[in-house]
Design an enzyme around this catalytic site. Structure first.
Site, PDB file in Angstrom:
ATOM      1  N   GLY A 443      45.386  42.104  34.530  1.00 25.10           N
ATOM      2  CA  GLY A 443      46.366  41.331  33.784  1.00 25.10           C
ATOM      3  C   GLY A 443      47.776  41.637  34.251  1.00 25.10           C
ATOM      4  O   GLY A 443      48.002  42.612  34.983  1.00 25.10           O
ATOM      5  N   GLY A 445      51.966  42.577  33.690  1.00 28.46           N
ATOM      6  CA  GLY A 445      52.701  43.526  32.866  1.00 28.46           C
ATOM      7  C   GLY A 445      52.180  44.947  32.948  1.00 28.46           C
ATOM      8  O   GLY A 445      51.602  45.370  33.958  1.00 28.46           O
ATOM      9  N   CYS A 470      42.041  47.171  37.624  1.00 29.34           N
ATOM     10  CA  CYS A 470      43.490  47.128  37.846  1.00 29.34           C
ATOM     11  C   CYS A 470      44.264  47.554  36.598  1.00 29.34           C
ATOM     12  O   CYS A 470      44.486  48.733  36.378  1.00 29.34           O
ATOM     13  CB  CYS A 470      43.904  45.734  38.327  1.00 29.34           C
ATOM     14  SG  CYS A 470      43.414  45.440  40.039  1.00 29.34           S
ATOM     15  N   HIS A 564      40.107  44.276  42.935  1.00 25.97           N
ATOM     16  CA  HIS A 564      39.343  43.215  42.275  1.00 25.97           C
ATOM     17  C   HIS A 564      37.949  43.105  42.907  1.00 25.97           C
ATOM     18  O   HIS A 564      37.808  42.586  44.019  1.00 25.97           O
ATOM     19  CB  HIS A 564      40.082  41.883  42.382  1.00 25.97           C
ATOM     20  CG  HIS A 564      41.211  41.749  41.425  1.00 25.97           C
ATOM     21  ND1 HIS A 564      41.258  40.792  40.436  1.00 25.97           N
ATOM     22  CD2 HIS A 564      42.347  42.479  41.288  1.00 25.97           C
ATOM     23  CE1 HIS A 564      42.370  40.922  39.738  1.00 25.97           C
ATOM     24  NE2 HIS A 564      43.049  41.938  40.245  1.00 25.97           N
ATOM     25  N   GLU A 566      35.738  41.059  42.137  1.00 30.20           N
ATOM     26  CA  GLU A 566      35.281  39.663  42.108  1.00 30.20           C
ATOM     27  C   GLU A 566      36.020  38.772  43.104  1.00 30.20           C
ATOM     28  O   GLU A 566      35.728  37.583  43.226  1.00 30.20           O
ATOM     29  CB  GLU A 566      35.450  39.106  40.693  1.00 30.20           C
ATOM     30  CG  GLU A 566      36.823  38.577  40.330  1.00 30.20           C
ATOM     31  CD  GLU A 566      37.917  39.631  40.244  1.00 30.20           C
ATOM     32  OE1 GLU A 566      39.108  39.260  40.241  1.00 30.20           O
ATOM     33  OE2 GLU A 566      37.597  40.841  40.180  1.00 30.20           O
TER      34      GLU A 566
END
Length: 592
Positions: A443, A445, A470, A564, A566
């Site tokens: 995500g 921030g 992450c 990641h 994916e």
């Protein structure tokens, strides 16, 4: 006017000796033939575009005699594999490299610009030719696939990538076209590795020079019989992919002058520079003097001479010649002064490998080791398990859910914030079943923007194992007392190679059954500062410059990655294996 009616068969390499002053050096067997063409009386035509198949039968009449009413059966001869011992290659290992050095000296002297030297590999051929043909169609589909029974216990089974000569009538006249192939690189294990290989191939000045010379000689061949100004390159360094190789290909056309026909077009290209060299006559003589055995059908062509004047032929490359039960696979490499001898020898072995594989390896049975079914079964550890996927307003969460479902798990996605807090309350009250695993999505921030520490506190209280991606890793670092840093250069959509550490723990953690190093996709600016990691967290993977890429808690079932799994930049099998390992290895004890 029937486009199917004509002579079908094979044109041997030695045909060129009938038109060029080449001195023969190599011995030829008594069973070698230079040309063999059939006039078929029955054809099975398959139209791949229309998905249609039909049969055509012919009868012929000549000088009062006819085939009408004659029986169409022939003698059935059973195929028999060879059992005698013989050498498995005509050129001993390492000798081909020495021949490359001889060619380089010819290039240095200016006697040759390029040459295509080949070598032959041999093996007893247990499967019948029909089986080999089916295997090649499945494993190495190519524009020119063929199975030809030449009689006398000789067969050609091929999957040729290269057009030799094609002629067809158009409004502008008789058009001749060829597609010279030169420039080769091995395929990768996936689309990303293929893309990198294509970049390297197109960036190679050596491979570009190979194709340039081939096309210039090909244009010269056409200029002998084509209308002035009609010879054009209409495709340059186009990419073609096959089962194990990537090639660069040019596309050349011309329009034949009225005094010539399709047979002239075929003969004036005999044989293609992509299997001989340049200058062509001197290259053919060099080949005759340096190769260990006569080429027979290799480097010639197979195809159709149509009675309506059209020609459609493919090069006899990537072809298995079966003679008296012995399979012969011949492969060559285009040599230049820039050639690396060992690399060129390896290229011939790579080109031959798909054919040798068809000879020696049976078709895998469903579910056998290494098959797609076997891998699917291996990762199906999520069957009967529930996964809570916590969404931190990320753009990849649904792909991550898709990967998790491929393990067989039932996945529920809940947005962080009020919806998640409500679900935790219901879990504490016993109104909602406890999941077997929680996945903290990536995500934007910082972890505090989504109260990730609060999420982890709830997971600990509810005894729910957790895996972070992450932002999930960053949240675990901060939750257990570590600090985050900001990369000097954001890694967004960038590939990086990671290296596994603490390998002795990997058999039962998220990196089980994965290689010591592999490439992954990174989308992050924040990272866990290694020397400020909390003592309860153990680094499991890092980049070359020391950025932590994987962690696990030393006593609790929590782990995370800073990449990641994916993404397309991470090998799909690696990503799925990591998620399956989470479901298999991250557990509170005793299990509920």
């Amino acid at each position: 006017d029937d486009p199917q009616l004509g002579l079908y068969g094979a044109f041997g390499y030695d045909l060129t000796f009938q038109f060029e002053p080449i001195k023969k050096v190599l011995p030829r067997g008594d069973n070698q033939r230079d040309i063999l063409l059939y006039l078929p009386d029955e054809l099975f035509v398959s139209d791949q575009d229309k998905k249609d198949v039909w049969t055509i039968k012919y009868d012929f009449t000549y000088k009062g005699k006819t085939t009408f009413g004659m029986p169409r059966e022939g003698k059935v001869v059973q195929y028999t594999a060879a059992e005698n011992s013989f050498s498995d290659r005509d050129t001993p290992k390492g000798e081909y490299s020495k021949k490359v050095e001889l060619a380089r000296e010819e290039f240095r002297q200016g006697n040759l610009f390029e040459a295509v030297l080949s070598q032959t590999f041999a093996s007893p051929c247990k499967p019948p030719p029909s089986t080999l043909f089916r295997r090649l169609r499945a494993r190495n589909p190519s524009p020119y696939g063929f199975l030809i029974n030449l009689g006398k216990e000789e067969y050609l089974v091929g999957a040729s990538p290269e057009m030799f000569v094609r002629c067809e009538r158009t409004r502008e006249g008789l058009r001749v076209e060829t597609c010279p192939i030169s420039g080769t690189i091995a395929r990768g294990n996936n689309a990303l590795e293929d893309a990198e290989a294509v970049r390297n191939l197109l960036a190679s000045t050596k491979e570009e020079s190979e194709l340039t010379m081939c096309t210039d000689v090909d244009r010269n061949d056409k200029s002998r019989i084509c209308e002035p100004g009609s010879v054009r390159v209409i495709g340059r360094r186009q990419i073609e992919m096959y089962s194990r190789l990537i090639h660069t290909v040019d596309h050349v056309e011309g329009y034949v002058r009225k005094e010539f026909d399709g047979l002239d077009a075929l003969l004036c290209h005999t044989w293609a520079v992509t299997v001989t060299g340049a200058p062509k006559t001197w290259a053919i003589q060099f080949i005759e003097e340096q190769e260990e055995s006569a080429r027979a059908w290799y480097g010639g062509a197979v195809g159709l001479l149509g009675f309506d004047g059209h020609v459609n032929t493919g090069m006899t490359l990537r072809t298995i010649r079966i003679l008296q039960g012995v399979a012969q696979v011949r492969a060559g490499a285009t040599l230049l002064f820039d050639s690396d001898p060992a690399a060129e020898e390896a290229e011939t072995e790579l080109k031959a490998s798909a054919m040798i594989d068809a000879i020696k390896r049976n078709d895998p049975q469903p579910g056998s080791s290494g098959s797609a079914e076997e891998f699917k079964r291996k990762i199906s550890v999520g069957i009967g398990k529930r996964v809570l996927l916590i969404d931190h307003q990320d753009s990849f969460v649904h792909t991550l859910a898709n990967y998790l479902r491929q393990t067989g798990a039932e996945v529920s996605t809940v947005r962080a914030g009020a919806p998640l807090e409500e679900m935790f309350s219901e879990m504490h009250a016993g109104g909602v079943p406890i999941p077997h695993l929680a996945v903290l999505s990536p995500g934007p921030g910082r972890p505090s923007d989504f109260n990730l520490s609060g999420t982890l506190t709830n997971l600990e209280k509810l005894k729910i194992p957790g895996f972070g991606v992450c932002l999930g890793l960053q949240g675990m670092v901060e939750h257990w007392g570590g600090e985050l840093g900001v990369l000097s250069y954001p890694m967004h959509g960038k590939p990086s190679k990671i290296y596994l550490t603490n390998r002795e723990r990997h058999n039962k953690n998220i990196f089980a059954d994965l290689p010591d190093e592999f490439e992954v996709a990174r989308y992050h600016s924040l990272y866990g500062i290694r020397h400020k990691l909390p003592s309860v967290l153990l680094p499991l993977a890092e980049t070359e410059d020391g950025v932590v890429m994987g962690i696990e808690h030393k006593t609790l079932p929590y782990a995370a990655v800073q990449f990641h799994p994916e993404s397309i930049l991470t090998d799909t099998k690696h990503g799925l294996t990591i998620l399956a390992n989470c479901l298999k290895n991250l557990k509170f004890f005793p299990e509920f």
